[in-house]
Every structure is written in C-alpha cells, then in structure tokens.
Design a protein around this motif. Structure first.
Motif, PDB file in Angstrom:
ATOM      1  N   UNK A  99       0.831  -1.192   0.000  1.00 10.67           N
ATOM      2  CA  UNK A  99       0.000   0.000   0.000  1.00 10.67           C
ATOM      3  C   UNK A  99       0.866   1.243   0.000  1.00 10.67           C
ATOM      4  N   UNK A 100       0.276   2.360  -0.383  1.00 12.11           N
ATOM      5  CA  UNK A 100       1.033   3.602  -0.534  1.00 12.11           C
ATOM      6  C   UNK A 100       1.727   3.997   0.757  1.00 12.11           C
ATOM      7  N   UNK A 101       3.018   4.337   0.630  1.00 13.85           N
ATOM      8  CA  UNK A 101       3.801   4.859   1.747  1.00 13.85           C
ATOM      9  C   UNK A 101       4.420   6.190   1.346  1.00 13.85           C
ATOM     10  N   UNK A 102       3.678   6.952   0.528  1.00  9.52           N
ATOM     11  CA  UNK A 102       4.208   8.183  -0.039  1.00  9.52           C
ATOM     12  C   UNK A 102       4.508   9.261   0.973  1.00  9.52           C
ATOM     13  N   UNK A 103       3.743   9.330   2.077  1.00 13.02           N
ATOM     14  CA  UNK A 103       3.986  10.377   3.067  1.00 13.02           C
ATOM     15  C   UNK A 103       5.308  10.143   3.778  1.00 13.02           C
ATOM     16  N   UNK A 104       5.559   8.905   4.157  1.00  7.74           N
ATOM     17  CA  UNK A 104       6.781   8.592   4.891  1.00  7.74           C
ATOM     18  C   UNK A 104       7.991   8.518   3.965  1.00  7.74           C
ATOM     19  N   UNK A 105       7.815   7.967   2.751  1.00  7.40           N
ATOM     20  CA  UNK A 105       8.957   7.687   1.891  1.00  7.40           C
ATOM     21  C   UNK A 105       9.011   8.514   0.612  1.00  7.40           C
ATOM     22  N   UNK A 106       7.941   9.208   0.250  1.00  5.05           N
ATOM     23  CA  UNK A 106       8.002  10.105  -0.892  1.00  5.05           C
ATOM     24  C   UNK A 106       7.746   9.435  -2.227  1.00  5.05           C
ATOM     25  N   UNK A 107       8.283  10.046  -3.290  1.00  8.58           N
ATOM     26  CA  UNK A 107       8.036   9.626  -4.663  1.00  8.58           C
ATOM     27  C   UNK A 107       8.403   8.160  -4.879  1.00  8.58           C
ATOM     28  N   UNK A 108       7.571   7.486  -5.686  1.00 11.18           N
ATOM     29  CA  UNK A 108       7.731   6.096  -6.114  1.00 11.18           C
ATOM     30  C   UNK A 108       7.062   5.093  -5.194  1.00 11.18           C
ATOM     31  N   UNK A 109       6.721   5.456  -3.962  1.00 13.28           N
ATOM     32  CA  UNK A 109       6.166   4.478  -3.022  1.00 13.28           C
ATOM     33  C   UNK A 109       4.654   4.343  -3.184  1.00 13.28           C
ATOM     34  N   UNK A 110       4.182   4.208  -4.435  1.00 12.63           N
ATOM     35  CA  UNK A 110       2.753   4.077  -4.717  1.00 12.63           C
ATOM     36  C   UNK A 110       2.270   2.679  -4.373  1.00 12.63           C
ATOM     37  N   UNK A 111       2.966   1.669  -4.854  1.00 10.87           N
ATOM     38  CA  UNK A 111       2.554   0.297  -4.568  1.00 10.87           C
ATOM     39  C   UNK A 111       2.949  -0.140  -3.172  1.00 10.87           C
ATOM     40  N   UNK A 112       4.124   0.290  -2.721  1.00 13.34           N
ATOM     41  CA  UNK A 112       4.611  -0.093  -1.408  1.00 13.34           C
ATOM     42  C   UNK A 112       6.111   0.090  -1.316  1.00 13.34           C
ATOM     43  N   UNK A 113       6.688  -0.501  -0.274  1.00 13.62           N
ATOM     44  CA  UNK A 113       8.120  -0.375  -0.002  1.00 13.62           C
ATOM     45  C   UNK A 113       8.677  -1.750   0.340  1.00 13.62           C
ATOM     46  N   UNK A 114       9.847  -2.059  -0.223  1.00 16.64           N
ATOM     47  CA  UNK A 114      10.563  -3.306   0.074  1.00 16.64           C
ATOM     48  C   UNK A 114      11.920  -2.923   0.639  1.00 16.64           C
ATOM     49  N   UNK A 115      12.220  -3.427   1.838  1.00 18.35           N
ATOM     50  CA  UNK A 115      13.464  -3.071   2.519  1.00 18.35           C
ATOM     51  C   UNK A 115      14.252  -4.336   2.820  1.00 18.35           C
ATOM     52  N   UNK A 116      15.433  -4.471   2.200  1.00 20.55           N
ATOM     53  CA  UNK A 116      16.344  -5.586   2.475  1.00 20.55           C
ATOM     54  C   UNK A 116      17.332  -5.140   3.557  1.00 20.55           C
ATOM     55  N   UNK A 117      17.380  -5.876   4.665  1.00 17.92           N
ATOM     56  CA  UNK A 117      18.118  -5.430   5.841  1.00 17.92           C
ATOM     57  C   UNK A 117      19.226  -6.426   6.166  1.00 17.92           C
ATOM     58  N   UNK A 118      20.448  -5.932   6.312  1.00 19.18           N
ATOM     59  CA  UNK A 118      21.566  -6.793   6.689  1.00 19.18           C
ATOM     60  C   UNK A 118      21.609  -6.958   8.206  1.00 19.18           C
TER      61      UNK A 118
END
Length: 604
Positions: free
Chosen positions: A130-149
């Motif tokens: 889901x949209x995360x545009x407020x927290x992450x800005x442009x491009x986060x229309x579909x969602x956010x994927x974060x790969x964490x080490x």
C-alpha cells in the motif's frame, strides 16, 4: 544553506511504544522501530530463519511468497525481473537496502531490476503493501521493500554456505557480525555462477545457454561516541555479468549490472528514550550495459545523493510526533548523449495517538518540491486496534494513502525533446483483519485493497515518445497464514486475487495474474532432520496491454530437506519443479525445468 535548513528543520520530533514479547518490530513502515500491532498498513516480514528454511537464493524467490506480490522473470538469473505490489508497476514501488534507496534513475521508469539480486547477505526483508508516499516520498505508490543486513551484537556470530546444482550452478556466501572493541561490525559477501538456460524459451527452440556470474559484498560499522550519541556507516556493492537473448530468438548478447550504495548516519537518543534524532547521507550509483551482438552496447549511468534528517518525540505517553526533511538530487546519462539531472526537496510529519487501550491512530502529511514538476502535498492515515489482550487477541487494520511518482530521468531526457509529462498520482485504501492462533505462533490475515492511479506514463510506439496515457484501478483480496515452529511445524500460505485494469480501455494490466497462490509446509524433528514442500500456482495473464497475447497459468511443486550433522553444521538439498512443468510467466521467455541443488551451511 538550503540543505542546512532542511536538515535543521528535522530536529524536532516520537518514540516507539514498547511491544509485547510476541509483537514483531518493523522499521520500514514508520522509518523507526514500531510494533506491528501499532501500524494500520499491511506488512510482511521475512526472517533469516525463513530464508534458510526455504533454501531461497534470490530476492525474487522470497518476494514471490508474499501476499499481494507477483513476480515476473524474463528468463533466468540476471535477466530483467519485475515485482508488482498490488498490481502497481515495478517502477511504482520503492526498494531499499538498509533503508537507503536503490531504485535506478537510469531505469526506464526509475524502478529497480531484481534480476541479479541475491538474498544470501540479508538478515531480514520487510514489505509494506500500500502507498507509503507520506513517509517515503516519490515512487512508493505500490509499497516499499526493505532488504536489511544483520546488525552486530556483543557476541560474534557468523555463517557460511556453499551450494552446487543444476547446470553447473555454484554459490558461496559468508557473513559475520560482532564487536571489535567499541566498534560494531557487519561483513558479508556472496558469489553465484552458472551456465543458466536460454532466456528464449528452450521449448520454443532456444538452444544457447545464457550464463551468469554475480558478486556482491556488504559492510557496516557503528560506534557509540557517548551515551545516546552514535554514528554508523556502511555500504553494499553488487555486480552481475550475464548473457541474454533478443525478442523471440537466441542471441549472443551480453549485459552488465552494477549497483553501489553507501550511507552514514549520526544518531541521538535521550530524554528517557522519548527523543530520537538522525542526520543521514545516502548515495546510490548504478551502471547498466546491454551489449547487443548486432547493434552494439547501450550504457546508462544513474546517481542519487540524499541528505536527510528525522526526529521523533513523545511528549506524553499517549502522543508521539515524527518529523523529517530530505533533499535529493538525481543524475542520469547514457552513451548516446542524454545527460541531465533533477532534484526534490521534501518535509513530512506524522502524528501518532494511543487514545484507547489497544487502539493506535497514525496520520501524516508530506510536501514535495520537485525542480521540474513543482510542489505536491500528500496525505495518509491508518489505524490498528488490538481487540482484547493475550497472544490470541485479534487485530483490525485500515489505511488510506496518497502517492505520486515523478517521471524518470530516462523518460524525460530520452524522449525526443518532449518533456510535458505530469507525475503519476494515486489514492488507495485497505481494510484488514488479523487473527493470531496456535498460542501466538501463527497468524491469519485477510485484507481488501483498492487503489486508483492517474497520469500513467507509457511509451507510444506510433509517435515514438512517452506520454501520460492512462488511468488504472487495482483492487483485490490478500489472504495470508504463517505458523512458526509450532510442534515442529512451519506453515506459510499466501493467496492474492487481483483485478487490475486500465480504466481507459477496460483491459487488464499486462503481466498481472488475477490469482496467485503459494503454500509451504515444513516439519522438523529433534534428531536434526527437516523436510518440506512448497506449491506455487500462478494464474493466467495477458502479456500486452491490448490483451491479445495470453499466457497460461502454471502449477509448480518443490521438495526440500536438511539435516543437522552437528550443532553448527547442516547439509541440505532440494528439487525444484518436481514434475518438470512447462510454463512461461513472460511470453516466449523460458523458466527452469526440473532441477536439483545440494549444499552445506556452517554457523558459529
């Protein structure tokens, strides 16, 4: 002075509330550690244990098991691969490594090509749907994927593994994390090489294998300068060489993908843990070469620099405030003379309220000022309500989010002089229900979502340019069930029904299956033996926007097993596509037949 103002504006400020022992903590949804039960958006977490249990080697293998996510691979490893979250285009989702954007400004839409990303160095993957545009800005229309080490701990921990299998595929990876005096260190590396298979479907006549080789490395260091004040810095580098085919035929083409990112942060935490602040810098540098055997090489280079500041403060127990500011500059060039840059300055804020026991409400605003497209304000709100208490208490969730995506530099500056493009915009909402069970070791989730997107940018082959050509709507249902180590059993089930259509023409969006199912079952015994199986059922899809080329669905079964020789040594093996299913997910492009792999994993 502009940068200093933006960063200084962020030094106001929210602190995450304490979570119950069985309540997972995520960092991607709110850009700070937050209990899942206090977030109204749909979130999936893939842990290191799950990655090892399923013996995944690539990022797309992991993401394909997440509700609401579908993956398309145009051939084997190294070939272009897209990830669609709730039907959003690949370029409409934001991809992060350790919280740093890895999207490529040299990509056609500014997206990220997942085709050469291995999973061995990552400790965790978080997916916000889901949209995360407020927290992450442009491009986060579909969602956010974060790969964490992996993060360092007081005790050193390390692991290494080696694997061999079908068509001479070899993989070696290693990672370690711990303290070296006052400095926490994380180090990792991965190497993968194989003969591969023809990107042009071998069952259509492809005979020439498209091999690949991938190398990657990551590092992170952190140190506490004084109580509450720390600094950290790190980076990730990956390079892949691969062969690829043309459209509908074998070809002796070769390609290269190289991604480099680096970051540094200064962090502060104080006021009894109620205040936290961060100043950060991030750099992403990409290079792509597609060397056609007939037409020669096409090379693109992209670079993104970001300065950002964020602060959070909880003045009272029931209220917390998060504010931040960012400035980003993108650069792009290719070997045909295209060269330009763009920038965007942003401020955002989010208010969190804990009004009733178990009820959390989040609401935020973001203001973006793009040097090419002017300003844009977006709004988002979500809520989560834990009904009752105990490990089996159900959770209700709902969210609304707006998003936007500015045209990519590739679309602007390779566009035959036409730059009158408008940003893509979206409005979406969802509502969901989560029911824990099996003494808190299992979770069942059901979510309905609906998103409308305007000003979609696509290429017009009649006029040889990119234009704002469409409106789309994506709605559907996500079902998920996960059980972790319940009487030795691990279960994962995800199902997605997606209705993604072009509202101008009524046709279905290309390469989005209407239904997608993944199911797996694993059983572990005290003697160290673990056996498992998985099932993937991909629905049929159209391969083009005109809906004239249909690709049938598929059903693929896999088996796996592992045995702990000692407390620190494990041998494992798997068979993929057990029944040698013949199928495609992108028309004319191949998928692997029956294949087998075996390996050994060592931990310390």
């Amino acid at each position: 002075m502009k940068y200093l103002y933006l960063l200084g504006a962020a030094l106001v400020v929210s602190t995450p509330a304490m979570a119950a022992d069985n309540d997972p903590i995520v960092v991607t949804a709110m850009r700070e550690p937050t209990p899942v039960t206090q977030i109204g958006q749909a979130i999936s977490i893939i842990t290191r244990d799950e990655i090892e249990r399923t013996q995944a080697t690539t990022a797309t293998e992991v993401l394909a098991r997440v509700p609401g996510v579908s993956v398309t691979n145009s051939g084997g490893f190294g070939q272009p691969s897209s990830v669609f979250i709730r039907g959003a285009d690949n370029a409409q989702s934001l991809v992060l490594i350790d919280g740093v954007r890895i999207n490529d400004p040299g990509d056609v839409g500014g997206g990220f090509d997942f085709g050469a990303l291995t999973i061995g160095q990552f400790d965790r993957v978080e997916v916000v749907r889901g949209s995360a545009g407020v927290i992450w800005g442009s491009r986060a229309i579909g969602g956010v994927i974060n790969f964490i080490t992996k993060r360092p701990t007081e005790q050193w921990h390390g692991q290494a593994q080696a694997e061999y299998g079908w068509r001479d595929r070899k993989q070696v990876s290693a990672s370690a994390a711990g303290m070296l005096g006052p400095v926490g260190l994380t180090l990792g590396g991965n190497w993968l090489k194989g003969d591969g298979y023809s990107a042009f479907n071998e069952r259509r006549g492809g005979t020439e294998k498209d091999g690949f080789e991938s190398k990657s490395a990551n590092a992170r260091a952190e140190v506490e300068l004084s109580p509450g004040l720390s600094v950290d810095a790190g980076g990730y580098w990956t390079k892949a060489n691969y062969d690829y085919d043309g459209f509908g035929a074998d070809a002796l083409n070769v390609g290269l993908k190289r991604d480099t990112l680096g970051y540094a942060n200064v962090r502060y935490k104080g006021v009894d843990g109620r205040l936290s602040a961060r100043l950060g810098y991030g750099l992403t540098d990409t290079r792509r070469i597609s060397d056609d055997a007939v037409w020669g090489p096409y090379e693109t280079n992209g670079k993104v620099e970001r300065f950002e500041g964020q602060a959070s403060f909880a003045p009272v127990e029931l209220v917390s405030v998060l504010v931040g500011a960012e400035t980003e500059k993108q650069k792009f060039d290719d070997n045909y003379g295209s060269q330009d840059s763009t920038s965007i300055d942003s401020v955002y804020g989010n208010l969190t309220l804990h009004l009733l026991a178990g009820l959390t409400l989040n609401g935020g605003l973001r203001y973006d000022d793009n040097s090419d497209f002017g300003d844009k304000t977006t709004f988002a709100a979500n809520g989560a309500w834990v009904i009752g208490s105990g490990v089996d208490a159900p959770v209700l969730r709902a969210s609304y989010g707006e998003g936007f995506k500015a045209p990519s530099l590739y679309q602007l500056y390779t566009n035959a002089g036409f730059r009158a493009l408008d940003p893509e915009t979206s409005k979406g909402w969802d509502v969901g229900f989560e029911q824990p069970f099996a003494e808190g070791t299992g979770r069942f989730t059901l979510t309905y979502f609906d998103r409308k997107t305007k000003n979609l940018i696509d290429y017009d082959f009649a006029n040889w340019n990119y234009y704002n050509v469409g409106r789309a709507r994506a709605q559907g249902v996500e079902l998920g069930m996960q059980v972790a180590n319940w009487n030795g059993f691990d279960v994962n089930l995800s199902y997605t029904y997606l209705d993604a259509t072009d509202e101008n023409t009524g046709t279905r969006l290309a390469r989005r299956p209407k239904s997608n199912l993944y199911a797996s079952l694993d059983k572990a015994w005290d003697l160290g033996l673990r056996l498992g199986a998985d099932l993937r059922v991909g629905g049929g899809r159209y391969d083009d926007m005109a809906n004239s080329q249909y690709v049938d669905g598929h059903l693929v079964v896999g088996l796996r097993g592992a045995f702990a020789v000692t407390d620190n040594v494990e041998v494992y093996g798997r068979v993929e596509n057990l029944f040698d299913e013949h199928y495609e997910v992108v028309r004319t492009y191949g998928t692997p037949g029956r294949s087998a792999y075996a390996g050994v994993r060592v931990k310390m």
